[in-house]
Design a protein around this motif. Structure first.
Motif, PDB file in Angstrom:
ATOM      1  N   SER A 128       0.995  -1.114   0.025  1.00 13.05           N
ATOM      2  CA  SER A 128       0.120   0.133   0.061  1.00 13.05           C
ATOM      3  C   SER A 128       0.668   1.360   0.034  1.00 13.05           C
ATOM      4  N   GLU A 129       1.809   1.128   0.843  1.00 15.46           N
ATOM      5  CA  GLU A 129       2.722   2.302   1.003  1.00 15.46           C
ATOM      6  C   GLU A 129       3.466   2.574  -0.480  1.00 15.46           C
ATOM      7  N   GLU A 130       3.929   1.530  -0.843  1.00 12.03           N
ATOM      8  CA  GLU A 130       4.677   1.737  -2.413  1.00 12.03           C
ATOM      9  C   GLU A 130       3.777   2.161  -3.218  1.00 12.03           C
ATOM     10  N   ILE A 131       2.478   1.890  -3.401  1.00 11.72           N
ATOM     11  CA  ILE A 131       1.444   2.363  -4.528  1.00 11.72           C
ATOM     12  C   ILE A 131       1.333   3.893  -4.360  1.00 11.72           C
ATOM     13  N   GLN A 132       1.168   4.375  -2.922  1.00 11.21           N
ATOM     14  CA  GLN A 132       1.122   5.653  -2.882  1.00 11.21           C
ATOM     15  C   GLN A 132       2.202   6.480  -3.222  1.00 11.21           C
ATOM     16  N   LEU A 133       3.666   6.042  -3.032  1.00 10.00           N
ATOM     17  CA  LEU A 133       4.778   6.629  -3.279  1.00 10.00           C
ATOM     18  C   LEU A 133       4.709   6.638  -4.794  1.00 10.00           C
ATOM     19  N   LEU A 134       4.480   5.611  -5.551  1.00  8.22           N
ATOM     20  CA  LEU A 134       4.398   5.605  -7.134  1.00  8.22           C
ATOM     21  C   LEU A 134       3.402   6.511  -7.635  1.00  8.22           C
ATOM     22  N   LEU A 135       2.250   6.935  -6.970  1.00  6.32           N
ATOM     23  CA  LEU A 135       1.166   7.808  -7.599  1.00  6.32           C
ATOM     24  C   LEU A 135       1.866   9.012  -7.194  1.00  6.32           C
ATOM     25  N   ASP A 136       2.589   9.443  -6.027  1.00  2.00           N
ATOM     26  CA  ASP A 136       3.184  10.747  -5.578  1.00  2.00           C
ATOM     27  C   ASP A 136       4.269  11.305  -7.012  1.00  2.00           C
ATOM     28  N   GLN A 137       4.978  10.135  -7.181  1.00  2.00           N
ATOM     29  CA  GLN A 137       6.014  10.319  -8.340  1.00  2.00           C
ATOM     30  C   GLN A 137       5.532   9.739  -9.435  1.00  2.00           C
ATOM     31  N   SER A 138       4.363  10.186 -10.292  1.00  2.00           N
ATOM     32  CA  SER A 138       3.456   9.517 -11.260  1.00  2.00           C
ATOM     33  C   SER A 138       4.200   9.013 -12.515  1.00  2.00           C
ATOM     34  N   ALA A 139       5.279   9.919 -12.889  1.00  2.00           N
ATOM     35  CA  ALA A 139       5.890   9.617 -14.132  1.00  2.00           C
ATOM     36  C   ALA A 139       7.089   8.682 -14.205  1.00  2.00           C
ATOM     37  N   PHE A 140       7.329   8.132 -12.868  1.00  2.33           N
ATOM     38  CA  PHE A 140       8.398   7.116 -12.603  1.00  2.33           C
ATOM     39  C   PHE A 140       7.870   5.969 -12.334  1.00  2.33           C
ATOM     40  N   ASN A 141       8.572   4.543 -12.786  1.00  3.18           N
ATOM     41  CA  ASN A 141       7.925   3.588 -12.652  1.00  3.18           C
ATOM     42  C   ASN A 141       8.543   2.764 -11.395  1.00  3.18           C
ATOM     43  N   ASP A 142       9.375   3.124 -10.642  1.00  2.36           N
ATOM     44  CA  ASP A 142       9.835   2.605  -9.702  1.00  2.36           C
ATOM     45  C   ASP A 142      10.132   3.983  -8.699  1.00  2.36           C
ATOM     46  N   SER A 143      10.406   3.741  -7.393  1.00  5.19           N
ATOM     47  CA  SER A 143      10.578   4.801  -6.426  1.00  5.19           C
ATOM     48  C   SER A 143      10.781   4.250  -4.859  1.00  5.19           C
ATOM     49  N   TYR A 144      11.746   5.041  -4.037  1.00  6.14           N
ATOM     50  CA  TYR A 144      12.015   4.627  -2.760  1.00  6.14           C
ATOM     51  C   TYR A 144      12.376   5.795  -2.194  1.00  6.14           C
ATOM     52  N   GLU A 145      12.066   6.021  -0.964  1.00  3.01           N
ATOM     53  CA  GLU A 145      12.476   7.283  -0.051  1.00  3.01           C
ATOM     54  C   GLU A 145      13.502   6.938   0.966  1.00  3.01           C
ATOM     55  N   LEU A 317      -3.634  -3.519 -18.770  1.00  4.72           N
ATOM     56  CA  LEU A 317      -3.534  -3.327 -20.284  1.00  4.72           C
ATOM     57  C   LEU A 317      -5.009  -2.703 -20.826  1.00  4.72           C
ATOM     58  N   VAL A 318      -6.049  -3.038 -20.324  1.00  5.54           N
ATOM     59  CA  VAL A 318      -7.288  -2.329 -20.866  1.00  5.54           C
ATOM     60  C   VAL A 318      -7.512  -0.871 -20.312  1.00  5.54           C
ATOM     61  N   ALA A 319      -7.046  -0.588 -19.159  1.00  2.49           N
ATOM     62  CA  ALA A 319      -6.914   0.787 -18.458  1.00  2.49           C
ATOM     63  C   ALA A 319      -5.851   1.549 -19.375  1.00  2.49           C
ATOM     64  N   LYS A 320      -4.652   0.815 -19.730  1.00  2.25           N
ATOM     65  CA  LYS A 320      -3.905   1.370 -20.506  1.00  2.25           C
ATOM     66  C   LYS A 320      -4.460   2.195 -22.107  1.00  2.25           C
ATOM     67  N   SER A 321      -5.293   1.204 -22.377  1.00  3.05           N
ATOM     68  CA  SER A 321      -5.918   1.301 -23.814  1.00  3.05           C
ATOM     69  C   SER A 321      -6.643   2.636 -23.904  1.00  3.05           C
ATOM     70  N   LYS A 322      -7.222   2.730 -22.518  1.00  2.61           N
ATOM     71  CA  LYS A 322      -8.042   3.993 -22.272  1.00  2.61           C
ATOM     72  C   LYS A 322      -7.327   5.427 -21.870  1.00  2.61           C
ATOM     73  N   ASN A 323      -6.056   5.089 -22.182  1.00  2.00           N
ATOM     74  CA  ASN A 323      -5.211   6.320 -21.809  1.00  2.00           C
ATOM     75  C   ASN A 323      -5.018   6.922 -20.561  1.00  2.00           C
ATOM     76  N   ILE A 324      -5.181   5.805 -19.542  1.00  2.00           N
ATOM     77  CA  ILE A 324      -5.006   6.083 -18.079  1.00  2.00           C
ATOM     78  C   ILE A 324      -3.690   6.535 -17.946  1.00  2.00           C
ATOM     79  N   LYS A 325      -3.198   7.415 -17.128  1.00  2.00           N
ATOM     80  CA  LYS A 325      -1.559   8.129 -16.996  1.00  2.00           C
ATOM     81  C   LYS A 325      -0.978   6.947 -16.352  1.00  2.00           C
TER      82      LYS A 325
END
Length: 449
Positions: A128-145, A317-325
């Motif tokens: 859950s914490e990892e997901i929140q961090l990824l949403l905060d740094q939305s353009a990056f595909n991996d992150s760690y504080e 993949l369905v979501a990505k086809s709908k241009n989800i960020k």
């Protein structure tokens, strides 16, 4: 190091596998004969069939000589009981996997350490914490504080338009001298080869590149990697699992607008009662018509955390086809990590890997206070505390006998993140963030002992 692991399930097996690679003395305990047989034939470890809370079983495992006991069975009660018994019987350190995160939030008040439990981990909470961090740094595909964001590690795929593609690390540093970040690892597109960048390493299109940056450097990284910072407010979550519930609860408290889809009607009703600020939808998230009815096109992020990896991947993949960020899928199969970029999903997360990262720092020598393995890369990020007796104390970075397959990403001093270059002098009390390949870990550890 003698380590006892109780629970041969997903987390226990994965931990035993990682630790066995490092020639640790591992004993795996479980009551399920089939799980133990699989571990015994695939890993170079000892296995012991029996109840991990049985004193006779623990004595047979020589718990009195154990440096570390890790309790990761499916039962929270078993894990807590085992750690209490192990400490009383002479184990040096204990770690218990739990599902009730209230224990973690109140661990000082409940004084678990005085009871004999040194560390509590919740794989679901970590996810859950990892997901929140990824949403905060939305353009990056991996992150760690590190240290609440004093230094941040981010990973991203380099696009052709990134200004430093085609340039060496040294050339990039000369062109952008005021940058507040340092590249620490690169995986070439279409390969499984991880390299630690040096001055003559050239950035190429499609590289999965990892950087350590300070808070001020995050915006610079957005510009220089050709990414844009996307504001994420509307989030759709597929699956009312523990991770789905915890993520929804935490995102709602952070003022995100959350829709959660759950197939099971009774579970959906329960979630509606305990998550009043989220919109709970009873339905099958694999149904494209349902997703369209619930305005998937209006979502900024789609997070799939059902118990089925394939469902999570396909729905993303369905979501990505709908241009989800931003799309994030929970997967159980570690092999899927190699597919994430090629199939187009932004980020895959794995509970086993997150739990193993959290536990791994207790196995490392020196004052390791944080550790993460880079997704799908054969490299580790470690955070060491410099002691007065450490070889690096008082040394200038460029004068250190540092292995070429390791790099210092940054230093945290008095709570402030510093991108430390060659002329920086390390001192006792500093927290040094290092990225290294497995072959250099033991040499790096010796420098911080």
């Amino acid at each position: 190091m003698k380590i006892i692991i109780a629970g041969a399930g997903e987390v226990g097996f994965h931990l035993a596998k990682l630790l066995s690679y490092e020639s640790q003395d591992i004993t795996l305990i479980d009551i399920d004969k089939e799980s133990l047989n699989y571990a015994d034939t695939h890993l170079d470890i000892k296995v012991l069939k029996g109840d991990a809370t049985s004193v006779s079983v623990l004595k047979e495992a020589r718990v009195n000589t154990a440096d570390l006991v890790i309790a990761v069975t499916a039962s929270e009660t078993t894990n807590i009981t085992l750690c209490l018994l192990a400490k009383q019987l002479g184990s040096k350190r204990t770690i218990a996997r739990i599902s009730n995160t209230e224990f973690i939030y109140n661990k000082e008040e409940l004084r678990f350490s005085s009871l004999g439990i040194d560390e509590l981990i919740s794989p679901e909470q970590l996810a859950s914490e990892e997901i929140q961090l990824l949403l905060d740094q939305s353009a990056f595909n991996d992150s760690y504080e590190f240290e609440n964001g004093a230094l941040i590690m981010v990973g991203t795929s380099l696009q052709r338009t990134a200004p430093f593609v085609g340039k060496s690390v040294q050339e990039a540093a000369n062109i952008f001298p005021e940058l507040h970040f340092v590249p620490i690892a690169i995986q070439r597109f279409g390969t499984q080869y991880t390299l630690i960048p040096r001055g003559d390493t050239v950035f190429k299109e499609g590289d999965q590149a990892y950087f350590v940056t300070s808070k001020e450097g995050v915006d610079e990284l957005y510009k220089l990697t050709g990414k844009t910072r996307e504001e994420i407010k509307n989030v759709m979550i597929l699956g009312g699992s523990q991770i789905g519930y915890k993520t929804s609860r935490d995102l709602c408290s952070s003022k995100f607008r959350v829709k959660l889809i759950e197939r099971d009607k009774s579970k959906a009703l329960d979630l509606a009662d305990i998550l009043p600020n989220a919109l709970i939808i009873n339905g099958d998230g694999r149904n494209v018509e349902l997703l369209e009815e619930e305005d998937i096109e209006e979502m900024d992020a789609f997070i799939a955390v059902t118990g089925n990896s394939e469902t999570n991947i396909m729905s993303c993949l369905v979501a990505k086809s709908k241009n989800i960020k931003k799309t994030i899928a929970l997967v159980e199969n570690m092999d899927y990590f190699q597919l994430s970029q090629s199939i187009g999903i932004d980020t895959l997360i794995n509970k086993k890997l997150l739990a193993a990262n959290n536990i791994f720092r207790h196995v490392r020598k020196g004052e390791v206070v944080a550790l993460t393995r880079l997704n799908n890369l054969n490299a580790e990020m470690l955070e060491f505390i410099v002691k007065p007796t450490s070889e690096v104390n008082g040394q200038i970075i460029k004068d250190l006998d540092f292995p070429r397959s390791a790099i210092i990403g940054g230093v945290i001093r008095d709570g402030e993140g510093i991108i430390a270059l060659g002329d920086f002098r390390i001192q006792a009390g500093d927290r040094v963030v290092v990225c290294c390949l497995p072959r250099s870990i033991s040499r790096v550890e010796k420098l911080f002992l």
